[in-house]
Design an enzyme around this catalytic site. Structure first.
Site, PDB file in Angstrom:
ATOM      1  N   GLY A  20       0.821  -1.204   0.000  1.00 39.09           N
ATOM      2  CA  GLY A  20       0.000   0.000   0.000  1.00 39.09           C
ATOM      3  C   GLY A  20       0.855   1.255   0.000  1.00 39.09           C
ATOM      4  O   GLY A  20       1.868   1.329   0.697  1.00 39.09           O
ATOM      5  N   GLY A  22       0.434   5.302   0.608  1.00 38.39           N
ATOM      6  CA  GLY A  22      -0.470   6.337   1.083  1.00 38.39           C
ATOM      7  C   GLY A  22       0.144   7.718   0.968  1.00 38.39           C
ATOM      8  O   GLY A  22       1.281   7.885   0.523  1.00 38.39           O
ATOM      9  N   MET A  24       1.017   9.773   3.368  1.00 42.93           N
ATOM     10  CA  MET A  24       2.133  10.074   4.270  1.00 42.93           C
ATOM     11  C   MET A  24       2.946   8.837   4.642  1.00 42.93           C
ATOM     12  O   MET A  24       4.018   8.965   5.222  1.00 42.93           O
ATOM     13  CB  MET A  24       1.611  10.734   5.553  1.00 42.93           C
ATOM     14  CG  MET A  24       0.878   9.814   6.506  1.00 42.93           C
ATOM     15  SD  MET A  24       0.514  10.651   8.080  1.00 42.93           S
ATOM     16  CE  MET A  24      -0.286   9.324   8.983  1.00 42.93           C
ATOM     17  N   ALA A  25       2.463   7.644   4.320  1.00 46.24           N
ATOM     18  CA  ALA A  25       3.184   6.429   4.710  1.00 46.24           C
ATOM     19  C   ALA A  25       2.936   5.320   3.700  1.00 46.24           C
ATOM     20  O   ALA A  25       1.940   5.328   2.975  1.00 46.24           O
ATOM     21  CB  ALA A  25       2.752   5.979   6.102  1.00 46.24           C
ATOM     22  N   VAL A  27       2.838   0.979   3.274  1.00 45.37           N
ATOM     23  CA  VAL A  27       2.558  -0.213   4.070  1.00 45.37           C
ATOM     24  C   VAL A  27       3.204  -1.417   3.389  1.00 45.37           C
ATOM     25  O   VAL A  27       3.079  -1.612   2.180  1.00 45.37           O
ATOM     26  CB  VAL A  27       1.044  -0.440   4.236  1.00 45.37           C
ATOM     27  CG1 VAL A  27       0.787  -1.652   5.118  1.00 45.37           C
ATOM     28  CG2 VAL A  27       0.383   0.796   4.833  1.00 45.37           C
ATOM     29  N   ASP A 136     -12.322  10.083  10.399  1.00 48.30           N
ATOM     30  CA  ASP A 136     -12.093   9.843   8.964  1.00 48.30           C
ATOM     31  C   ASP A 136     -12.714   8.510   8.557  1.00 48.30           C
ATOM     32  O   ASP A 136     -12.100   7.710   7.863  1.00 48.30           O
ATOM     33  CB  ASP A 136     -10.589   9.851   8.672  1.00 48.30           C
ATOM     34  CG  ASP A 136     -10.303  10.009   7.164  1.00 48.30           C
ATOM     35  OD1 ASP A 136     -11.243  10.377   6.426  1.00 48.30           O
ATOM     36  OD2 ASP A 136      -9.170   9.755   6.748  1.00 48.30           O
TER      37      ASP A 136
END
Length: 650
Positions: A20, A22, A24-25, A27, A136
């Site tokens: 994954g 994203g 800001m990060a 995975v 969220d």
């Protein structure tokens, strides 16, 4: 190539692949070498390591998830925060997002949408009880497993509602298609914001579309604040009326009119599941006006005037006693009328008792409700003793009669049922017990068994290896307990060795060393190469095949069974001779084997002999007699008669 792939983090997490990417990060899928399990590792992207806000959000996510322990929330196993790396090690979920599932199915069946919503609400109730607002909630942050289980992820912008009160900024805002009006407006938010987002998701599952669309995110946010959504049944008429009411009630613009907790929404869903034809009548009609009492005062005054006018009418002349009696009677009538009028004026029995709408008490603490001035116009009466309830905490009202919104008279009685909380069970040690019996016991306790399988070197197949939660942990009725069933010892594959060209005895020894069995032995009488007589000429499975331990290997040997009494001699060679020499073996005067070897490198020379009874064998070293043996084929033995090997040392 990603720099983390193939690396081991913190000495235990082997990064396997990226799963994954994203904002800001990223995975990664990884293997935990200590716990021996697959995990997901979320790593803050390198470009944000110097961004204080991103680092705060990342730490906040781990902080929020660390205090949560619910089967419908992704679990956090480990965290690591340093100047070089910031990571969160989480439960690995092999599934798809709810958004992907909605896009795949277009419109979900209402029973399926309700099934997902119930799990989401239970998870949110757990988070809200811990003081955490997700902020969220959207289908992109909901993972769906193959068995229909829901897992909420991404608490990156969650807030601890009990420890801090903040308003939204542009950086903290969730996805505009799912945010509440107060969130879009930047107002202070609470748990009811998550309820609104759940309502939007339920709307999308039932209709296949979000309630508000526009060209820009700002326009969508404005619609969340100002516009009323098209009723779901106008998009999909097959949606039950009661489920439409639940959806729209969750999406009320005014948070005060919305469901006040996940438990309240769960209550309505539970009633709807019991009776899909139910209607909740969330209409919010105005209360009727109080009666006008002035007309009653006018009637009393008119009555008094009538009495006085009647008194003034001419009376017939009577004997003197009659006027006196008449005067007494008239006085009594006047006084009585005045008294009645005064009592009417004071008590006003003709006025109606005011009507009131029954408030919603479900989800509220009974001890708070019974003393609150807010509910003083009603008599709140417990209907029964508190009972255990999966969805409501101890002391919370979970059912009321009459229902919310019903019109009753002031002072009316509202009967309520009070939760005793979840019935807690302390799990015993189930390891080693029969799997089916353990599942039956968990079901008897009101728990749901989630079956898993794993290999075990110590627990026999069909028995329980472990449970999660484990021994000593407390669980409540309705909770999920993962039960790991043993598949027995894991059998690793072995490689079939090459057998061709060696004797049957050597083949048996080699197979035994590899934990393999000797299968069917076949003799090939017509094998053309007489030099292979007594040796393996074919095998099945073939060499280098990967098979399970104790797999039988079939062997074919050249010659017949009778002619295949075969002996092997291991001839020691002089270690000091470091050159090529010719070694020769004769059996009863006939040469049976010749080979050129280097004694210093080979060390020992194997010689093979076939026959019956006794045989005389001579070994020659560069044509000179080296050793003499007698062989006994019947006993599979040999005797060293003469040894001249010491004469050949250099």
């Amino acid at each position: 190539m990603d720099k983390y792939l193939g690396k081991k983090l913190d000495g235990r997490y082997e990064i396997m692949e990226i799963i994954g990417i994203g904002g800001m990060a990223n995975v990664y899928k990884a293997y935990d070498t200590i716990e021996e399990r697959i995990v997901a590792v979320k790593i803050l992207r390198e470009e944000y390591m110097d961004n204080a806000d991103m680092r705060r959000r990342f730490k906040n996510e781990s902080k929020a998830m660390a205090v949560l322990n619910h089967p419908n929330i992704m679990r956090v196993y480990d965290v690591s925060f340093s100047d070089r790396l910031q990571s969160i090690v989480m439960e690995f979920i092999d599934g798809i997002t709810l958004k992907e599932y909605i896009e795949q199915e277009k419109v979900l069946k209402w029973k399926e949408a309700v099934h997902f919503t119930v799990q989401i609400l239970r998870a949110l109730q757990h988070a809200h009880d811990k003081g955490i607002v997700h902020r969220d909630i959207k289908p992109q942050n909901i993972m769906l497993l193959s068995d229909g289980t829901i897992k909420i992820t991404d608490f990156g912008i969650a807030r601890f509602a009990r420890s801090e009160t903040r308003t939204l900024t542009d950086k903290a805002i969730g996805s505009v298609h799912y945010i509440s009006p107060e969130q879009a407006a930047g107002d202070t938010i609470d748990a009811r914001t998550d309820i609104y987002s759940v309502g939007v998701m339920l709307y999308e599952m039932l209709t296949g579309k979000v309630p508000f669309e526009a060209d820009t995110p700002v326009s969508v946010a404005l619609k969340q604040i100002q516009s009323k959504a098209v009723l779901p049944r106008e998009v999909n008429p097959s949606i039950p009326e009661g489920l439409q009411e639940i959806t729209m009630h969750a999406m009320e613009k005014d948070a005060g009119k919305r469901y006040q907790s996940a438990a309240q929404m769960l209550r309505d869903i539970d009633e709807f599941k019991r009776d899909p034809s139910i209607s909740f009548e969330y209409k919010y009609l105005s209360a009727p006006l109080a009666h006008d009492d002035s007309k009653y005062s006018d009637a009393i005054q008119n009555a008094r005037r009538g009495k006085k006018e009647k008194k003034k009418k001419d009376k017939p002349r009577r004997a003197p006693v009659i006027p006196v009696l008449a005067g007494v009677t008239a006085a009594f009538v006047i006084v009585s009328a005045a008294f009645i009028g005064w009592m009417i004026y004071l008590n006003n029995p003709f006025a109606s008792v005011e009507d009131k709408k029954v408030p919603n008490l479900v989800g509220e603490k009974y001890d708070v409700v019974r003393v609150s001035p807010k509910y003083e116009e009603f008599e709140i009466v417990p209907e029964d003793d508190p009972v255990y309830n999966t969805d409501y905490d101890k002391g919370v009202i979970y059912e009321q009669s009459p229902k919310e919104g019903t019109t009753v008279k002031v002072g009316s009685e509202i009967r309520v049922k009070i939760s005793k909380g979840k019935q807690m069970v302390t799990l015993p040690d189930f390891s080693g017990q029969d799997y089916e019996q353990v599942v039956a016991k968990l079901t008897e306790w009101g728990l749901t068994a989630d079956p898993k399988q794993m290999y075990s070197d110590t627990v026999p197949a069909g028995s329980v290896v472990q449970t999660i939660p484990s021994e000593g942990d407390q669980v409540a009725a309705g909770d999920i307990v993962t039960v790991y069933k043993s598949m027995g010892r894991e059998e690793k594959l072995v490689t079939v060795p090459p057998l061709e060209g060696i004797s049957l005895d050597d083949a048996k020894l080699l197979l035994q060393q590899r934990s393999l069995l000797v299968g069917k032995i076949t003799y090939d009488e017509d094998y053309e190469d007489e030099a292979m007589n007594g040796l393996v000429v074919s095998q099945s499975p073939a060499e280098d095949s990967q098979v399970s331990p104790r797999t039988p290997v079939d062997i074919t040997i050249a010659g017949t069974a009778e002619s295949n009494k075969r002996l092997r001699l291991i001839i020691p060679l002089p270690a000091g001779v470091d050159r090529m020499v010719e070694m020769t073996a004769t059996q009863d005067g006939t040469e049976v084997q010749k080979e050129t070897v280097n004694p210093a490198e080979l060390g020992r020379w194997p010689a093979y002999f076939t026959g019956e009874g006794y045989a005389s064998v001579k070994i020659y070293f560069d044509g000179e007699l080296y050793q003499v043996y007698d062989l006994d084929f019947d006993e599979n033995g040999y005797y060293l008669l003469d040894d001249y090997s010491s004469d050949f040392a250099e």
